[in-house]
Write a protein that holds these residues in place. Structure first.
Motif, PDB file in Angstrom:
ATOM      1  N   LEU A   1      -3.784  59.427 -39.394  1.00  0.00           N
ATOM      2  CA  LEU A   1      -4.886  58.563 -38.974  1.00  0.00           C
ATOM      3  C   LEU A   1      -6.195  59.190 -39.438  1.00  0.00           C
ATOM      4  CD1 LEU A   1      -6.102  56.189 -37.325  1.00  0.00           C
ATOM      5  CD2 LEU A   1      -6.123  57.743 -35.342  1.00  0.00           C
ATOM      6  N   ILE A   2      -7.008  58.388 -40.133  1.00  0.00           N
ATOM      7  CA  ILE A   2      -8.344  58.831 -40.543  1.00  0.00           C
ATOM      8  C   ILE A   2      -9.354  58.027 -39.745  1.00  0.00           C
ATOM      9  CG2 ILE A   2      -9.976  59.052 -42.446  1.00  0.00           C
ATOM     10  CD1 ILE A   2      -7.532  59.164 -44.336  1.00  0.00           C
ATOM     11  N   ILE A   3     -10.215  58.729 -39.024  1.00  0.00           N
ATOM     12  CA  ILE A   3     -11.182  58.065 -38.153  1.00  0.00           C
ATOM     13  C   ILE A   3     -12.545  58.093 -38.826  1.00  0.00           C
ATOM     14  CG2 ILE A   3     -12.295  58.108 -35.885  1.00  0.00           C
ATOM     15  CD1 ILE A   3      -9.725  59.456 -34.839  1.00  0.00           C
ATOM     16  N   ALA A   4     -13.011  56.900 -39.237  1.00  0.00           N
ATOM     17  CA  ALA A   4     -14.261  56.782 -39.998  1.00  0.00           C
ATOM     18  C   ALA A   4     -15.164  55.740 -39.357  1.00  0.00           C
ATOM     19  CB  ALA A   4     -13.966  56.425 -41.449  1.00  0.00           C
ATOM     20  N   ILE A   5     -15.357  55.873 -38.039  1.00  0.00           N
ATOM     21  CA  ILE A   5     -16.255  54.962 -37.326  1.00  0.00           C
ATOM     22  C   ILE A   5     -17.398  55.777 -36.736  1.00  0.00           C
ATOM     23  CG2 ILE A   5     -14.499  53.223 -36.816  1.00  0.00           C
ATOM     24  CD1 ILE A   5     -14.246  54.409 -34.016  1.00  0.00           C
ATOM     25  N   THR A   6     -18.498  55.101 -36.428  1.00  0.00           N
ATOM     26  CA  THR A   6     -19.688  55.795 -35.929  1.00  0.00           C
ATOM     27  C   THR A   6     -19.781  55.762 -34.406  1.00  0.00           C
ATOM     28  OG1 THR A   6     -21.004  53.776 -36.180  1.00  0.00           O
ATOM     29  CG2 THR A   6     -20.987  55.325 -38.028  1.00  0.00           C
TER      30      THR A   6
END
Length: 253
Positions: free
Chosen positions: A67-72
């Motif tokens: 899982l890659i988490i790329a939210i602000t």
């Protein structure tokens, strides 16, 4: 480990997903916008609506290896709920995209060993770092640029640029993506990396050249005696991953 889910299909997430597909990965992507679902499908990415603040279940989206988490989002409760779901999913590895904004202006070179500010972002980092159900690598990216995100377009409408004697800490999107790919390829987990170009021109030099090179008026700078700065070191990511930055001359952006 060829199945990846990317939480966040924004400026970085979209390009990252396409690069992972090119490398032979199966990719799931999430958005909070119904309008973006078609865009995900057009890019051959399995689309999902995921908003961690809604406290819904994301079982299908989390049916992956990485899982890659790329939210602000800085919603700590939302991330706690997400982590609880990751614990009961097939996810084994997590990449959490963070920011070098976790460091204060210490007027010196900053490494991963330096103390960070007490903020929601650092609290969220620790939620992932301390979890034993999966392995997490945290990447603290410096200021992001690339494609349509060009520094010539920043500080518009007569806004004066602060701290002209301070130094620039930036990273190109292409380097962001390549570093993520290297972490996965090299199976490099349970690490925290700064990721920033080695070039640190002054803010006055950087923004003047960026704007002039794009036929924009020379910017105005705040006149202040207060001198606050930091220089982010990427020595660790270069030594551990053997990484060489693609865009390491910030005056040629």
């Amino acid at each position: 480990m060829k199945n990846v889910s990317i939480l966040g299909f924004g400026w970085l997430g979209k390009s990252l997903a396409i690069s992972l597909l090119d490398e032979g990965y199966t990719v799931k992507g999430s958005t909070t916008s119904e309008e973006k679902l078609e865009l995900l499908e057009l890019n051959h990415i399995e689309p999902y609506i995921v908003d961690i603040s809604d406290f819904e279940e994301f079982d299908d989206f989390l049916n992956a290896d990485i899982l890659i988490i790329a939210i602000t989002s800085k919603d700590i409760d939302g991330f706690e709920n997400l982590i609880a779901q990751i614990e009961s999913s097939s996810i084994q590895k997590v990449i959490f995209i963070s920011s070098t904004s976790v460091y204060g202006m210490l007027n010196r070179v900053i490494t991963e060993e330096d103390e960070v500010l007490k903020t929601p972002l650092t609290e969220i980092e620790n939620l992932f770092r301390e979890n034993t159900f999966f392995e997490t690598t945290i990447i603290r990216f410096a200021g992001l640029f690339g494609d349509q995100r060009h520094p010539a377009n920043w500080f518009k409408n007569g806004r004066k640029i602060p701290q002209p004697k301070g130094f620039v800490n930036m990273i190109h999107k292409e380097d962001c993506i390549e570093i993520i790919l290297e972490i996965i390829a090299q199976n490099c987990w349970n690490e925290t990396f700064n990721a920033c170009s080695n070039h640190h021109p002054t803010r006055r030099e950087f923004y003047t050249i960026a704007k002039l090179s794009n036929d924009v008026e020379v910017p105005e700078f705040e006149d202040t005696d207060i001198y606050e700065w930091k220089i982010i070191s990427s020595k660790k990511v270069q030594e551990v991953l053997g990484y060489t930055f693609i865009h390491d001359d910030l005056l040629s952006v």
